[in-house]
Design an enzyme around this catalytic site. Structure first.
Site, PDB file in Angstrom:
ATOM      1  N   ASP A  35     -10.595   3.301   1.724  1.00 63.08           N
ATOM      2  CA  ASP A  35     -10.630   2.636   3.163  1.00 63.08           C
ATOM      3  C   ASP A  35     -11.490   3.759   4.033  1.00 63.08           C
ATOM      4  OD1 ASP A  35     -10.785  -0.440   3.095  1.00 63.08           O
ATOM      5  OD2 ASP A  35      -8.449   0.079   3.657  1.00 63.08           O
TER       6      ASP A  35
ATOM      7  N   GLY B 172      -6.357   1.153  18.088  1.00 67.70           N
ATOM      8  CA  GLY B 172      -5.562   0.362  17.157  1.00 67.70           C
ATOM      9  C   GLY B 172      -4.177   1.875  16.615  1.00 67.70           C
ATOM     10  N   SER B 173      -3.271   1.067  16.035  1.00 70.23           N
ATOM     11  CA  SER B 173      -2.719   2.039  15.201  1.00 70.23           C
ATOM     12  C   SER B 173      -1.757   1.379  13.827  1.00 70.23           C
ATOM     13  CB  SER B 173      -1.399   2.263  16.628  1.00 70.23           C
ATOM     14  OG  SER B 173      -0.698   1.007  17.106  1.00 70.23           O
TER      15      SER B 173
ATOM     16  N   LYS C   5       1.146  -0.988  -0.291  1.00 73.64           N
ATOM     17  CA  LYS C   5      -0.183   0.351  -0.155  1.00 73.64           C
ATOM     18  C   LYS C   5       1.029   1.451   0.004  1.00 73.64           C
ATOM     19  CE  LYS C   5      -4.051  -1.725   2.331  1.00 73.64           C
ATOM     20  NZ  LYS C   5      -5.289  -1.605   2.788  1.00 73.64           N
TER      21      LYS C   5
ATOM     22  N   GLY D 178      -2.034  -0.141   9.930  1.00 70.19           N
ATOM     23  CA  GLY D 178      -2.965   0.611   8.568  1.00 70.19           C
ATOM     24  C   GLY D 178      -3.923   1.219   8.320  1.00 70.19           C
ATOM     25  N   MET D 179      -4.728   0.054   8.546  1.00 71.29           N
ATOM     26  CA  MET D 179      -6.372   0.436   8.584  1.00 71.29           C
ATOM     27  C   MET D 179      -6.852   1.545   9.913  1.00 71.29           C
ATOM     28  SD  MET D 179      -9.031   0.293   7.338  1.00 71.29           S
ATOM     29  CE  MET D 179     -10.759   0.470   7.389  1.00 71.29           C
TER      30      MET D 179
END
Length: 277
Positions: A111, A134-135, A75, A137-138
């Site tokens: 996304d 969370g940390s 990505k 890519g998403m």
């Protein structure tokens, strides 16, 4: 506009769309090919894996492949290989969609676009702080989408002592290593907690107190769509946004970029359910 019905038989003019991933799945293949059939579009979608992303993107350009979905671990690498970068990808320096217009490759991140669309559809208030767990890519895409929609206050809860504070600084949010007693009107799980067949598939990403204090619970995990967090939020009477909605909308954004056709909400939902079956 297409007339509907089954797509034409494969021929020399059939347009090809592909995905490039370290670990391909059937989700995109099922989603796109189903809608090509439903809408009678002369397209074909095929998943690929590669160990040479530079050569693969060169092939997209040289062979006139119309669209390319990009998954991990490519990505960020493809940023240097395209001609134009839309704001959705530039905001997080991460690409999941490439469109080929006569040899000009344009990158975007659907996304990011899907999360922003859901923020608007659910009428979320930018004055409300958001708590993101969370940390990865998403999480970058989710956080950037909230900031881009005007959400100026929030928290990033992440155990990773490098990526957690880095993401929090990038967003202008407060970093906390654990959720603990932190609460917010909008809470978002962007970790694998609750994911089917994962080590934490039966766990809930937020505690009861945090869920009870929120008016919206958003879980990005798509399989299953009814994660333990979503089930707990429903039981508490809290509004939910599911990962199934995210994955359906991001795929629909890709589909529209590739074909110029926006499927109906019902068609998107049917294709998404089929792709995850």
């Amino acid at each position: 506009m297409p007339g509907g019905g089954r797509r034409p038989a494969l021929n020399k003019d059939t347009r090809l769309c592909i995905s490039l991933s370290g670990r391909p799945s059937n989700i995109g293949t099922r989603f796109h090919n189903h809608l090509y059939d439903v809408l009678g579009l002369d397209y074909l979608y095929k998943a690929f894996s590669t160990t040479d992303i530079v050569a693969a993107i060169a092939g997209v350009r040289a062979l006139g492949i119309r669209g390319c979905s990009v998954s991990m671990p490519f990505k960020e690498d493809v940023l240097a290989l395209v001609d134009e970068i839309e704001p959705s990808a530039d905001a997080i320096r991460s690409v999941n969609t490439i469109v080929n217009d006569d040899g000009t490759l344009t990158a975007s991140n659907t996304d990011y676009l899907a999360v922003q669309r859901l923020i608007g559809e659910y009428g979320l208030n930018p004055d409300d702080p958001v708590l993101i767990r969370g940390s990865g890519g998403m999480a970058k895409a989710v956080g950037a989408a909230f900031v881009g929609a005007g959400f100026g206050a929030g928290y990033v809860a992440a155990r990773n002592a490098e990526s957690g504070p880095t993401l929090a600084r990038r967003l202008g949010y407060e970093y906390v290593p654990e959720v603990g007693s932190v609460t917010a009107p909008i809470i978002v799980n962007v970790t694998p907690i609750g994911m089917a067949d994962g080590p934490d598939e039966h766990d809930v990403a937020f505690g009861d107190t945090t869920i009870a204090a929120a008016h919206t619970v958003f879980d990005v995990v798509a399989m299953p769509s009814e994660t333990p967090l979503i089930a707990a939020a429903r039981a508490a009477g809290t509004r939910v946004i599911t990962g199934a909605e995210v994955i359906a909308l991001q795929a629909a954004e890709q589909f529209e970029r590739y074909t110029g056709v926006r499927p109906s909400a019902q068609q998107i939902a049917e294709a998404s359910a089929l792709s995850r079956a």
